[in-house]
Design an enzyme around this catalytic site. Sequence first.
Site, short mmCIF file in Angstrom:
data_model
loop_
_atom_site.label_atom_id
_atom_site.label_comp_id
_atom_site.label_asym_id
_atom_site.label_seq_id
_atom_site.Cartn_x
_atom_site.Cartn_y
_atom_site.Cartn_z
N LYS A 128 0.85 -1.19 0.00
CA LYS A 128 0.00 0.00 0.00
C LYS A 128 0.89 1.23 0.00
O LYS A 128 1.93 1.27 0.66
CB LYS A 128 -0.91 0.04 1.23
CG LYS A 128 -1.76 1.31 1.30
CD LYS A 128 -2.62 1.38 2.56
CE LYS A 128 -3.36 2.72 2.61
NZ LYS A 128 -4.21 2.87 3.79
N GLU A 184 -9.38 12.52 11.81
CA GLU A 184 -8.67 11.28 12.16
C GLU A 184 -7.78 11.43 13.38
O GLU A 184 -6.83 12.22 13.40
CB GLU A 184 -7.84 10.79 10.98
CG GLU A 184 -7.15 9.46 11.25
CD GLU A 184 -6.58 8.81 9.99
OE1 GLU A 184 -6.03 7.71 10.10
OE2 GLU A 184 -6.70 9.42 8.91
#
Length: 385
Positions: A128, A184
């Site tokens: 990723k 977040e």
Amino acid sequence: MTISVTGTAGEGTARQQTTPFVLSKRHLSIHAPGSLDSFDDAHEAAAQLREGRIPAIVGALPFDLRSPAALTVPAALHRLPGPWSAALPSGSVPQCVVLDRIPSPDGHLEAVGSALRRLRALDDPMTKVVLARSLVLGADRPIPPMALMHRLVANDAAGNGFCVDLTPAGEPYTARTLVGSSPELLVRRSGREVSCFPLAGTAARAADPDQDAAVAQSLTRSVKDLGEHAIVVEGLRKSLGALCEDVRAPSSPSLVAAPALWHLGTPVTGTLRSEQSSALDLALALHPTAAVCGHPAEEARDAIAQIEGDRGFYAGAVGWCDAQGDGEWMVSIRCGEITADRRSIRIFAGGGIVAESDPEAELAETSAKFSPMLTALGATEYAWA
């Protein structure tokens, strides 16, 4: 009720700041005006905090922790319940226009395609990587950082917002300001209890309620997004496990609603083995997570540097820590950096790329993530000066 914590650093005198530190959250706001001292070395700041040599620290960590930080020892640390609700500062946010896109949309598609070739190669360890792009916007008069943050907080259902003076990082950050509305949580520490709430996996919301609900349900079943999210949670569990016992996380993510986006989120919690580990120590140990960097972290970070160059404080962390070690650090996303003359701002948006990613969908995701900042600035991505 406002709780104030003050202290001195050495025998210095508090210096006024043009822009004080503010972090706004649903449950708590932090207001830290004035400066007793500053640090561009986050590890040195953490050490002095542990040793009781400074009473608190606030500010920003860069994406790449090898770069200078922008941390301040505040003259006061005010805790206020609920989101930031101070009186609207003088000066309004001017309407801005997009002057440049870095890279161009075609350039971002090429970057995603290049990353996908690596991610799909059987002999490459990278699984990723998070790639970002930015927009440069200009205004015909100065952009007041506190007024922009005030607008971001007002526009966000959870009251998220932050404003950080980047001057402690030195040139080229002197007099620049980082402003944003991050949803977040990197890490929060309260006593021995530690919590994180990573977000990974995103879908743009729809105006029609039925279509919006369908988008949300589709996200919860997306193989690509669930896989991307699992990489992030597993990485956090491993990193947190080095410092905590009883690390816990649900087996599947939950839906998190933001004004323009749906996210997948998973609360990860643990209990510190040693209270010597402050919230800043935890932030340094956990950052950057796979949510903003990738996996493995070193390979992803190197790929980002090669493709994007220096990210500066985008996808870093913004937060605070007191003398007891308690504090909170948010991932610095949905944000922009205002220049020293305040006539322009560069805003950022990124997305996680995995082997199943589609370049066009990734480009659209970044456009959706620009929305909170563009709305606050009265601009649209394709309105050129």
